[in-house]
Design a protein around this motif. Structure first.
Motif, PDB file in Angstrom:
ATOM      1  N   LEU A  69     -15.112  14.511 -24.578  1.00  0.00           N
ATOM      2  CA  LEU A  69     -15.233  16.014 -24.433  1.00  0.00           C
ATOM      3  C   LEU A  69     -13.726  16.840 -24.464  1.00  0.00           C
ATOM      4  CD1 LEU A  69     -18.742  16.829 -23.351  1.00  0.00           C
ATOM      5  CD2 LEU A  69     -18.131  17.060 -25.711  1.00  0.00           C
ATOM      6  N   LYS A  70     -13.209  16.409 -23.227  1.00  0.00           N
ATOM      7  CA  LYS A  70     -11.962  17.296 -23.193  1.00  0.00           C
ATOM      8  C   LYS A  70     -11.040  16.727 -24.366  1.00  0.00           C
ATOM      9  CE  LYS A  70     -12.092  17.519 -18.047  1.00  0.00           C
ATOM     10  NZ  LYS A  70     -11.654  17.294 -16.724  1.00  0.00           N
ATOM     11  N   THR A  71     -10.802  15.697 -24.612  1.00  0.00           N
ATOM     12  CA  THR A  71     -10.132  14.920 -25.756  1.00  0.00           C
ATOM     13  C   THR A  71     -10.402  15.728 -27.036  1.00  0.00           C
ATOM     14  OG1 THR A  71      -9.781  12.962 -24.702  1.00  0.00           O
ATOM     15  CG2 THR A  71      -9.337  12.925 -27.090  1.00  0.00           C
ATOM     16  N   ASP A  72     -11.640  16.189 -27.213  1.00  0.00           N
ATOM     17  CA  ASP A  72     -12.036  16.642 -28.425  1.00  0.00           C
ATOM     18  C   ASP A  72     -11.601  18.359 -28.483  1.00  0.00           C
ATOM     19  OD1 ASP A  72     -13.358  14.470 -29.457  1.00  0.00           O
ATOM     20  OD2 ASP A  72     -15.456  15.430 -29.156  1.00  0.00           O
ATOM     21  N   TYR A  73     -11.747  18.698 -27.372  1.00  0.00           N
ATOM     22  CA  TYR A  73     -11.052  19.956 -27.393  1.00  0.00           C
ATOM     23  C   TYR A  73      -9.843  20.158 -27.434  1.00  0.00           C
ATOM     24  CZ  TYR A  73      -9.974  24.653 -25.245  1.00  0.00           C
ATOM     25  OH  TYR A  73      -9.397  25.834 -25.036  1.00  0.00           O
ATOM     26  N   SER A  74      -8.981  19.348 -27.033  1.00  0.00           N
ATOM     27  CA  SER A  74      -7.444  19.208 -27.079  1.00  0.00           C
ATOM     28  C   SER A  74      -7.051  18.925 -28.585  1.00  0.00           C
ATOM     29  CB  SER A  74      -6.552  18.128 -26.329  1.00  0.00           C
ATOM     30  OG  SER A  74      -7.096  18.483 -24.904  1.00  0.00           O
ATOM     31  N   HIS A  75      -7.842  18.097 -29.364  1.00  0.00           N
ATOM     32  CA  HIS A  75      -7.287  17.529 -30.592  1.00  0.00           C
ATOM     33  C   HIS A  75      -8.161  17.764 -31.693  1.00  0.00           C
ATOM     34  CE1 HIS A  75      -5.735  14.578 -27.494  1.00  0.00           C
ATOM     35  NE2 HIS A  75      -4.627  14.786 -28.289  1.00  0.00           N
TER      36      HIS A  75
ATOM     37  N   TYR B 206     -19.021  24.164 -30.531  1.00  0.00           N
ATOM     38  CA  TYR B 206     -18.841  24.128 -28.953  1.00  0.00           C
ATOM     39  C   TYR B 206     -17.702  25.462 -28.636  1.00  0.00           C
ATOM     40  CZ  TYR B 206     -21.288  19.872 -28.691  1.00  0.00           C
ATOM     41  OH  TYR B 206     -22.249  18.675 -28.778  1.00  0.00           O
ATOM     42  N   LEU B 207     -17.252  26.138 -29.520  1.00  0.00           N
ATOM     43  CA  LEU B 207     -16.171  26.848 -29.588  1.00  0.00           C
ATOM     44  C   LEU B 207     -16.774  28.559 -29.600  1.00  0.00           C
ATOM     45  CD1 LEU B 207     -13.054  25.520 -31.067  1.00  0.00           C
ATOM     46  CD2 LEU B 207     -13.550  25.722 -28.915  1.00  0.00           C
ATOM     47  N   ASN B 208     -17.813  28.713 -28.944  1.00  0.00           N
ATOM     48  CA  ASN B 208     -18.549  29.857 -29.076  1.00  0.00           C
ATOM     49  C   ASN B 208     -18.111  31.062 -28.157  1.00  0.00           C
ATOM     50  OD1 ASN B 208     -19.668  28.924 -26.843  1.00  0.00           O
ATOM     51  ND2 ASN B 208     -21.688  29.288 -27.347  1.00  0.00           N
TER      52      ASN B 208
ATOM     53  N   TYR C 187     -15.846  24.367 -23.103  1.00  0.00           N
ATOM     54  CA  TYR C 187     -16.001  23.589 -24.070  1.00  0.00           C
ATOM     55  C   TYR C 187     -16.989  22.283 -23.694  1.00  0.00           C
ATOM     56  CZ  TYR C 187     -15.156  20.606 -28.193  1.00  0.00           C
ATOM     57  OH  TYR C 187     -15.517  19.667 -29.313  1.00  0.00           O
ATOM     58  N   VAL C 188     -16.696  21.622 -22.492  1.00  0.00           N
ATOM     59  CA  VAL C 188     -17.178  20.420 -22.027  1.00  0.00           C
ATOM     60  C   VAL C 188     -18.690  20.952 -21.575  1.00  0.00           C
ATOM     61  CG1 VAL C 188     -17.396  18.931 -19.890  1.00  0.00           C
ATOM     62  CG2 VAL C 188     -15.380  19.320 -20.951  1.00  0.00           C
ATOM     63  N   MET C 189     -18.809  22.112 -20.979  1.00  0.00           N
ATOM     64  CA  MET C 189     -20.226  22.700 -20.520  1.00  0.00           C
ATOM     65  C   MET C 189     -21.154  22.945 -21.681  1.00  0.00           C
ATOM     66  SD  MET C 189     -21.811  23.238 -17.913  1.00  0.00           S
ATOM     67  CE  MET C 189     -23.386  23.983 -17.549  1.00  0.00           C
ATOM     68  N   ASN C 190     -20.305  22.999 -22.788  1.00  0.00           N
ATOM     69  CA  ASN C 190     -21.362  23.390 -24.029  1.00  0.00           C
ATOM     70  C   ASN C 190     -21.827  22.111 -24.624  1.00  0.00           C
ATOM     71  OD1 ASN C 190     -21.832  26.090 -24.670  1.00  0.00           O
ATOM     72  ND2 ASN C 190     -20.032  26.260 -25.950  1.00  0.00           N
ATOM     73  N   GLY C 191     -20.978  21.106 -24.404  1.00  0.00           N
ATOM     74  CA  GLY C 191     -21.353  19.955 -25.025  1.00  0.00           C
ATOM     75  C   GLY C 191     -22.337  19.101 -24.188  1.00  0.00           C
ATOM     76  N   LEU C 192     -22.391  19.273 -22.829  1.00  0.00           N
ATOM     77  CA  LEU C 192     -23.135  18.980 -21.890  1.00  0.00           C
ATOM     78  C   LEU C 192     -24.513  19.457 -21.795  1.00  0.00           C
ATOM     79  CD1 LEU C 192     -21.051  18.178 -18.644  1.00  0.00           C
ATOM     80  CD2 LEU C 192     -21.639  16.533 -20.328  1.00  0.00           C
ATOM     81  N   VAL C 193     -24.619  20.995 -22.121  1.00  0.00           N
ATOM     82  CA  VAL C 193     -25.752  21.401 -22.311  1.00  0.00           C
ATOM     83  C   VAL C 193     -26.644  20.988 -23.528  1.00  0.00           C
ATOM     84  CG1 VAL C 193     -27.067  23.635 -22.670  1.00  0.00           C
ATOM     85  CG2 VAL C 193     -25.141  23.738 -20.838  1.00  0.00           C
ATOM     86  N   ARG C 194     -25.717  20.726 -24.715  1.00  0.00           N
ATOM     87  CA  ARG C 194     -26.383  20.505 -25.665  1.00  0.00           C
ATOM     88  C   ARG C 194     -27.154  18.799 -25.513  1.00  0.00           C
ATOM     89  NH1 ARG C 194     -24.651  17.412 -30.504  1.00  0.00           N
ATOM     90  NH2 ARG C 194     -25.897  17.953 -32.125  1.00  0.00           N
ATOM     91  N   HIS C 195     -26.326  18.017 -24.969  1.00  0.00           N
ATOM     92  CA  HIS C 195     -26.875  16.813 -24.626  1.00  0.00           C
ATOM     93  C   HIS C 195     -27.996  16.663 -23.593  1.00  0.00           C
ATOM     94  CE1 HIS C 195     -22.861  15.406 -26.690  1.00  0.00           C
ATOM     95  NE2 HIS C 195     -23.633  14.250 -26.888  1.00  0.00           N
ATOM     96  N   ASN C 196     -28.087  17.384 -22.603  1.00  0.00           N
ATOM     97  CA  ASN C 196     -28.746  17.525 -21.524  1.00  0.00           C
ATOM     98  C   ASN C 196     -30.049  18.386 -21.508  1.00  0.00           C
ATOM     99  OD1 ASN C 196     -27.749  14.906 -19.770  1.00  0.00           O
ATOM    100  ND2 ASN C 196     -26.009  16.430 -20.303  1.00  0.00           N
ATOM    101  N   LEU C 197     -29.684  19.518 -22.254  1.00  0.00           N
ATOM    102  CA  LEU C 197     -30.668  20.535 -21.995  1.00  0.00           C
ATOM    103  C   LEU C 197     -30.804  21.158 -23.320  1.00  0.00           C
ATOM    104  CD1 LEU C 197     -29.452  22.151 -18.802  1.00  0.00           C
ATOM    105  CD2 LEU C 197     -31.504  20.765 -18.818  1.00  0.00           C
ATOM    106  N   PRO C 198     -31.274  20.482 -24.254  1.00  0.00           N
ATOM    107  CA  PRO C 198     -31.356  21.170 -25.596  1.00  0.00           C
ATOM    108  C   PRO C 198     -31.918  22.415 -26.156  1.00  0.00           C
ATOM    109  CG  PRO C 198     -32.594  19.079 -25.642  1.00  0.00           C
ATOM    110  CD  PRO C 198     -31.878  19.045 -24.374  1.00  0.00           C
ATOM    111  N   ALA C 199     -33.057  22.385 -25.364  1.00  0.00           N
ATOM    112  CA  ALA C 199     -33.823  23.740 -25.402  1.00  0.00           C
ATOM    113  C   ALA C 199     -33.127  24.953 -24.871  1.00  0.00           C
ATOM    114  CB  ALA C 199     -35.231  23.620 -24.672  1.00  0.00           C
ATOM    115  N   ILE C 200     -32.334  24.654 -23.849  1.00  0.00           N
ATOM    116  CA  ILE C 200     -31.576  25.772 -23.360  1.00  0.00           C
ATOM    117  C   ILE C 200     -30.294  26.173 -24.233  1.00  0.00           C
ATOM    118  CG2 ILE C 200     -29.912  26.531 -21.613  1.00  0.00           C
ATOM    119  CD1 ILE C 200     -31.898  25.288 -19.596  1.00  0.00           C
TER     120      ILE C 200
END
Length: 328
Positions: free
Chosen positions: A308-314, A320-322, A192-205
């Motif tokens: 992002l971890k808090t989002d995932y928990s709550h 991001y849940l793909n 979940y965190v990785m998805n969030g970080l990829v979207r924020h930092n590497l939008p083309a990927i």
């Protein structure tokens, strides 16, 4: 000369050795001298000069000091002191379940098969004892595939008992056990965190992965569960673990983002099947220095990761849940 007939400085058999220039040898000797001085003044560097220590660790710990420094910065001795002096030996006297024994036995021959230590029976038996002892120490975890690579990496640089305590510290104090307990909550949180970080930092990927239906479970599982020890050069594995033991799991996300950024052209031109095949080869042809430089070029705050971890928990975001989320 036959293939894999040369032994590199880490103990792995390989086809050839890199030829270092006089300048590179001089620089390496200078680094060792700096580290020797730092270790003589460890209390100072680990407190008031922590920034300098962090900077040097990010550049890589000299291998002659690596095991000692890993044990120091991890706090393994402090963790060990919570248990009786002979605790490791007492763990070895306990019987493991047949399931654990068989699972460990399957992985012994495929864990670093090109390393001189694990080509021999003594090295494999040392790894076997360590993993069995940990399965008794933490029966909720027991043994799961992937753990052997982390334990074996420690055994390259430390004695068996010290490796056990470093391994136990990493599992408990660094929370890696959450990657291996039932339903693997830590690994799913990391996806979940990785998805969030990829979207924020590497939008083309991020967009390309969405188009070809690729999730972190398909490319990052072995990154996180083995700490970049599978399908990566040993130089990358060691540099990641140098930083992990000082800075924690954030380096896994940094290294993951760096891998994607360095190979972004290939990735964005790939289709699903090509991406799956590439994932097995990209790490071995990535330069360790380039990976680490790229990893630390990202503005990556602990605050964002914690959010992002808090989002995932709550309140997880569906985008991001793909992958299939497994709940207790």
């Amino acid at each position: 000369m036959t293939d894999n007939s040369v032994l590199n400085k880490y103990g792995f058999f390989c086809n050839s050795l890199p030829q270092l220039t006089h300048l590179q040898l001089h620089q390496e000797n200078a680094r060792i001298e700096k580290w020797a001085k730092m270790l003589r003044n460890w209390q100072r560097y680990s407190t008031s000069k922590h920034k300098k220590l962090k900077s040097r660790i990010r550049k890589g710990i000299p291998s002659c000091f690596r095991g000692y420094v890993w044990y120091l910065i991890s706090g393994s001795e402090s963790f060990k002191s919570k248990y009786p002096a002979d605790h490791y030996q007492s763990l070895l006297q306990n019987e493991c379940s047949r399931v654990v024994v068989n699972a460990i036995a399957l992985d012994l021959s495929r864990t670093y098969p090109s390393h001189i230590k694990f080509k021999g029976e003594e090295g494999r038996e040392s790894l076997n004892r360590l993993l069995k002892a940990y399965s008794v120490f933490d029966q909720e975890v027991g043994y799961t595939q992937g753990m052997s690579y982390i334990a074996a990496l420690f055994l390259i640089f430390l004695s068996e008992e010290s490796s056990f305590w470093l391994f136990a510290t990493v599992m408990r104090e660094y929370h890696l056990r959450e990657f291996f307990i039932r339903n693997m909550p830590g690994i799913h949180e990391s996806f979940y965190v990785m998805n969030g970080l990829v979207r924020h930092n590497l939008p083309a990927i991020w967009k390309h992965f969405k188009n070809i239906s690729v999730s972190p479970s398909m490319y990052a599982t072995h990154w996180f569960m083995t700490g970049f020890n599978v399908n990566f050069s040993i130089e990358i594995s060691l540099r990641v673990w140098d930083c992990f033991l000082l800075e924690g799991q954030k380096i896994f996300f940094r290294a993951g983002l760096a891998m994607l950024k360095i190979h972004s052209k290939e990735i964005c031109e790939s289709q699903f099947e090509e991406m799956m095949l590439m994932n097995k080869t990209l790490g071995e042809k990535t330069d360790a220095n380039e990976l680490m430089r790229t990893a630390f070029s990202f503005y990556l705050t602990r605050k964002l990761i914690d959010r992002l971890k808090t989002d995932y928990s709550h309140n997880p975001k569906r985008k991001y849940l793909n992958w299939e989320r497994i709940d207790h």
